[in-house]
Design a protein around this motif. Sequence first.
Motif, short mmCIF file in Angstrom:
data_model
loop_
_atom_site.label_atom_id
_atom_site.label_comp_id
_atom_site.label_asym_id
_atom_site.label_seq_id
_atom_site.Cartn_x
_atom_site.Cartn_y
_atom_site.Cartn_z
N LEU A 255 -36.10 25.40 -1.87
CA LEU A 255 -35.66 24.15 -0.93
C LEU A 255 -36.14 24.60 0.38
N TYR B 295 -25.90 20.71 -3.87
CA TYR B 295 -25.79 19.61 -3.11
C TYR B 295 -27.30 19.27 -2.49
N CYS B 296 -27.81 20.21 -1.80
CA CYS B 296 -29.13 19.96 -1.22
C CYS B 296 -30.13 19.83 -2.24
N MET C 150 -23.28 24.14 -1.33
CA MET C 150 -24.13 23.34 -0.55
C MET C 150 -25.42 23.46 -1.01
N VAL D 213 -29.89 16.43 -3.47
CA VAL D 213 -30.64 15.34 -2.38
C VAL D 213 -31.95 15.21 -2.47
#
Length: 181
Positions: free
Chosen positions: A35, A81-82, A78, A85
Motif C-alpha cells: 500500500l 479498507y485501503c 483500515m 479502495v
Amino acid sequence: MKTFKGRPVVPGTAEAIALVSHGGFNTLASFQNALQFDKEEDKTAKCGDQNNPDIYKMPMGGSALCLPQTIGSTRGGMVLYCAKVLDKCPACMLFSEHIDSLAAAGAILGAVWTDTPMPTVDCLGEEFLNTVKTGDKIKGYTAKGNKSLFFISCKGDLGSFNTDAEGTELYIFHRHPVYAH
C-alpha cells in the motif's frame, strides 16, 4: 464433495485462486509495503509479513485469502479498507475461525463505501484450512443470512451456482500449485 458450515460477514460472489495461511494473518505487516511503496498499477499486493512463511512474498491481490484469523495492529480494518479502495485486496476472505471486529469492519466498510464487496465468510472450521491448498481454484457465492453452506470439491467442474438458495456455496476445482515458493 465436502461440506463446511460458515457465516457470511459480507455477501457477494468471487472466483479466485486460493492463498492459504495456517498462522494468524497480520494485516498491517502483510499489506504495508504494497500500500505504501508499490506502484499504483501493481495490483498484486505481495505479502510483506516475514513471520508468515505460508504466504510471504506471494500475491494477495485478487486471491481467495484463506486464514484462521487476523492478528496484530488495531489498524487492520483500515488497512483492508485501503487495500479495497486501491484495488489491491483479496477477491474474498475465508476465515476458519470467528472474524475479529477489526477485520469485519474493514470488509464491511469496503462493501459499503465502494462499488464492489469483498465477500467475507467466517467460522468455516479448522478442517477447512486442512482441505483447501494454495493454488486451488475457488468459486463462491454468498447470500445474506446467519448461516451458510460451503461445498468443497477437488474433482473437476461442479457446474453452476444455486443462487436461489439462502446460503453460500464455495467450490474448489483443482489441486495443482499455481504459485511457486
